[in-house]
Design an enzyme around this catalytic site. Structure first.
Site, PDB file in Angstrom:
ATOM      1  N   SER A 156    -106.728   1.081  11.060  1.00 28.69           N
ATOM      2  CA  SER A 156    -105.983   1.601   9.909  1.00 28.69           C
ATOM      3  C   SER A 156    -106.965   2.093   8.861  1.00 28.69           C
ATOM      4  O   SER A 156    -107.724   1.301   8.287  1.00 28.69           O
ATOM      5  CB  SER A 156    -105.111   0.503   9.306  1.00 28.69           C
ATOM      6  OG  SER A 156    -104.696   0.910   8.014  1.00 28.69           O
ATOM      7  N   HIS A 187    -104.586   4.804  12.900  1.00 29.29           N
ATOM      8  CA  HIS A 187    -103.352   4.396  12.214  1.00 29.29           C
ATOM      9  C   HIS A 187    -103.399   4.894  10.767  1.00 29.29           C
ATOM     10  O   HIS A 187    -104.343   4.613  10.026  1.00 29.29           O
ATOM     11  CB  HIS A 187    -103.245   2.874  12.264  1.00 29.29           C
ATOM     12  CG  HIS A 187    -101.956   2.317  11.763  1.00 29.29           C
ATOM     13  ND1 HIS A 187    -100.797   2.304  12.516  1.00 29.29           N
ATOM     14  CD2 HIS A 187    -101.633   1.743  10.579  1.00 29.29           C
ATOM     15  CE1 HIS A 187     -99.829   1.739  11.817  1.00 29.29           C
ATOM     16  NE2 HIS A 187    -100.303   1.401  10.625  1.00 29.29           N
ATOM     17  N   ASP A 237    -101.406   5.006   7.257  1.00 29.94           N
ATOM     18  CA  ASP A 237    -100.376   4.309   6.485  1.00 29.94           C
ATOM     19  C   ASP A 237     -99.930   5.126   5.277  1.00 29.94           C
ATOM     20  O   ASP A 237    -100.699   5.305   4.335  1.00 29.94           O
ATOM     21  CB  ASP A 237    -100.945   2.987   5.962  1.00 29.94           C
ATOM     22  CG  ASP A 237    -101.041   1.935   7.048  1.00 29.94           C
ATOM     23  OD1 ASP A 237    -100.028   1.697   7.730  1.00 29.94           O
ATOM     24  OD2 ASP A 237    -102.127   1.352   7.205  1.00 29.94           O
ATOM     25  N   MET A 292     -97.523   5.349   2.060  1.00 28.18           N
ATOM     26  CA  MET A 292     -96.723   4.495   1.165  1.00 28.18           C
ATOM     27  C   MET A 292     -96.241   5.326  -0.012  1.00 28.18           C
ATOM     28  O   MET A 292     -97.026   6.068  -0.611  1.00 28.18           O
ATOM     29  CB  MET A 292     -97.585   3.350   0.645  1.00 28.18           C
ATOM     30  CG  MET A 292     -98.203   2.525   1.751  1.00 28.18           C
ATOM     31  SD  MET A 292     -99.250   1.242   1.055  1.00 28.18           S
ATOM     32  CE  MET A 292     -99.911   0.510   2.551  1.00 28.18           C
ATOM     33  N   HIS A 300     -97.614   5.795  10.208  1.00 33.98           N
ATOM     34  CA  HIS A 300     -96.701   4.705   9.841  1.00 33.98           C
ATOM     35  C   HIS A 300     -96.117   5.038   8.474  1.00 33.98           C
ATOM     36  O   HIS A 300     -96.798   4.929   7.455  1.00 33.98           O
ATOM     37  CB  HIS A 300     -97.510   3.398   9.823  1.00 33.98           C
ATOM     38  CG  HIS A 300     -96.750   2.198   9.386  1.00 33.98           C
ATOM     39  ND1 HIS A 300     -97.366   1.013   9.025  1.00 33.98           N
ATOM     40  CD2 HIS A 300     -95.421   1.965   9.256  1.00 33.98           C
ATOM     41  CE1 HIS A 300     -96.447   0.117   8.686  1.00 33.98           C
ATOM     42  NE2 HIS A 300     -95.255   0.679   8.813  1.00 33.98           N
ATOM     43  N   MET A 336     -94.141   4.190   5.475  1.00 30.68           N
ATOM     44  CA  MET A 336     -93.503   3.165   4.639  1.00 30.68           C
ATOM     45  C   MET A 336     -92.883   3.914   3.459  1.00 30.68           C
ATOM     46  O   MET A 336     -93.378   3.881   2.327  1.00 30.68           O
ATOM     47  CB  MET A 336     -94.553   2.138   4.193  1.00 30.68           C
ATOM     48  CG  MET A 336     -94.970   1.216   5.335  1.00 30.68           C
ATOM     49  SD  MET A 336     -96.514   0.344   5.008  1.00 30.68           S
ATOM     50  CE  MET A 336     -97.681   1.574   5.549  1.00 30.68           C
ATOM     51  N   MET A 350     -94.186  -5.674  11.857  1.00 29.38           N
ATOM     52  CA  MET A 350     -95.054  -5.930  10.694  1.00 29.38           C
ATOM     53  C   MET A 350     -95.334  -7.431  10.627  1.00 29.38           C
ATOM     54  O   MET A 350     -94.409  -8.239  10.539  1.00 29.38           O
ATOM     55  CB  MET A 350     -94.382  -5.488   9.396  1.00 29.38           C
ATOM     56  CG  MET A 350     -94.341  -3.988   9.177  1.00 29.38           C
ATOM     57  SD  MET A 350     -95.946  -3.153   9.278  1.00 29.38           S
ATOM     58  CE  MET A 350     -96.893  -3.974   7.998  1.00 29.38           C
ATOM     59  N   ASP A 369     -99.013  -5.068  13.205  1.00 31.09           N
ATOM     60  CA  ASP A 369     -99.749  -4.512  12.061  1.00 31.09           C
ATOM     61  C   ASP A 369     -99.809  -5.518  10.918  1.00 31.09           C
ATOM     62  O   ASP A 369     -98.781  -5.886  10.355  1.00 31.09           O
ATOM     63  CB  ASP A 369     -99.003  -3.234  11.620  1.00 31.09           C
ATOM     64  CG  ASP A 369     -99.681  -2.483  10.484  1.00 31.09           C
ATOM     65  OD1 ASP A 369    -100.767  -2.896  10.063  1.00 31.09           O
ATOM     66  OD2 ASP A 369     -99.106  -1.472  10.046  1.00 31.09           O
TER      67      ASP A 369
HETATM   68  C1  DX5 Z   1     -99.879  -2.640   5.497  1.00 32.44           C
HETATM   69  C2  DX5 Z   1    -100.299  -1.543   6.460  1.00 32.44           C
HETATM   70  C3  DX5 Z   1    -101.346  -1.945   7.423  1.00 32.44           C
HETATM   71  C4  DX5 Z   1    -102.663  -2.352   6.820  1.00 32.44           C
HETATM   72  C5  DX5 Z   1    -103.258  -3.401   7.714  1.00 32.44           C
HETATM   73  O1  DX5 Z   1     -98.741  -2.250   4.824  1.00 32.44           O
HETATM   74  O2  DX5 Z   1     -99.180  -1.091   7.219  1.00 32.44           O
HETATM   75  O3  DX5 Z   1    -101.550  -0.964   8.433  1.00 32.44           O
HETATM   76  O4  DX5 Z   1    -103.554  -1.294   6.647  1.00 32.44           O
HETATM   77  O5  DX5 Z   1    -104.389  -3.877   7.104  1.00 32.44           O
HETATM   78  P1  DX5 Z   1    -105.126  -5.226   7.526  1.00 32.44           P
HETATM   79  O6  DX5 Z   1    -105.530  -5.070   8.962  1.00 32.44           O
HETATM   80  O7  DX5 Z   1    -106.257  -5.249   6.572  1.00 32.44           O
HETATM   81  O8  DX5 Z   1    -104.150  -6.359   7.340  1.00 32.44           O
HETATM   82 ZN    ZN Z   2     -99.492   0.259   9.032  1.00 33.86          ZN
END
Ligand code: DX5
Ligand code: ZN
Length: 220
Positions: free
Chosen positions: A8, A33, A35, A37, A66, A68, A137, A175
């Site tokens: 990620s 990956h 992310d 947000m 991903h 969110m 998650m 994740d």
């Molecule tokens: C959290 C993200 C993850 C995050 C994981 O909302 O979806 O992908 O980057 O990070 P680590 O591996 O540091 O928990």
């Molecule tokens: Zn993620």
């Protein structure tokens, strides 16, 4: 079943992003990956389409996006244009889950569906035939660097059992809070796609990727 590492980039050093991405690819990470947000579905804001588009040249990994994001159906085409290969949306964020999954499929992309820690595993049962991957998650979405929620393991087992019962060879991605120290439990529960942010980009990303891949290969 192939076991895949999806680093990620939320935890990457953005001054060095291209180089860090390439080193994860060279050491065996098949996915990247990404992310997204929106400050609505989750409290934090990360990055979006322009950043995804700009890293296209960095390597040739599968772009595992991903979202969110509240009502992600609004952005599927934009993320396709920016280079997504696989788009995962949250069950909790969609007014019409089926229509959202169909939209991803109709764009020619692979389809993922995710659930937050408070959502029961059984909630995805009716969608398993429509997706390529379920993303469990194992932390509350929104931030990297959180602690793995151990109840996630039962949820992974349940989803793997439901997929087997329906005769589906589903990818199960997990994740949040995964490190070299606990990745075996996650694989043993039935997951085959591992997201790791802090555990890959904290320290030497090439070496960390290599160490993860050694373990993942044992479970193929
Ligand atoms: C959290 C993200 C993850 C995050 C994981 O909302 O979806 O992908 O980057 O990070 P680590 O591996 O540091 O928990
Ligand atoms: Zn993620």
């Amino acid at each position: 079943m192939a076991c895949i590492l999806a680093p990620s980039i939320l935890a990457a050093d953005f001054k060095e992003l291209g180089r860090q991405i390439r080193t994860t690819e060279e050491n065996g990470a098949a996915y990247l990956h990404f992310d997204v947000m929106d400050g609505m579905f989750v409290p934090s804001i990360s990055f979006g389409m322009p950043v995804l588009a700009s890293i296209q040249g960095a390597g040739s990994q599968v772009m595992d996006v991903h979202l969110m994001v509240q009502e992600p159906i609004r952005y599927i085409e934009d993320f396709k244009k920016a280079g997504a290969d696989l788009i995962t949306v949250h069950l909790e964020a969609c007014e019409d889950v089926k229509a959202t999954l169909e939209k991803i499929r109709s764009c020619g992309l692979r389809v993922g569906l995710s659930i937050c820690p408070e959502t029961e595993g059984g909630a995805v049962r009716d969608y398993l035939k429509e997706v390529d991957m379920i993303l469990v998650m194992s932390v509350h979405p929104g931030f990297g660097g959180q602690k793995f929620i151990p109840e996630s393991l039962d949820k992974i087992r349940l989803i793997r059992r439901m997929a087997d019962e329906q005769g589906l060879s589903l990818d199960i991605e997990v994740d949040g809070g995964i490190y070299l120290s606990n990745v075996r439990e996650v694989l043993e529960a039935g997951a085959n796609v591992i997201v790791a942010g802090s555990a890959v980009f904290g320290g030497d990303p090439g070496k960390n990727t290599k160490d993860f891949m050694e373990i993942l290969r044992e479970y193929e």
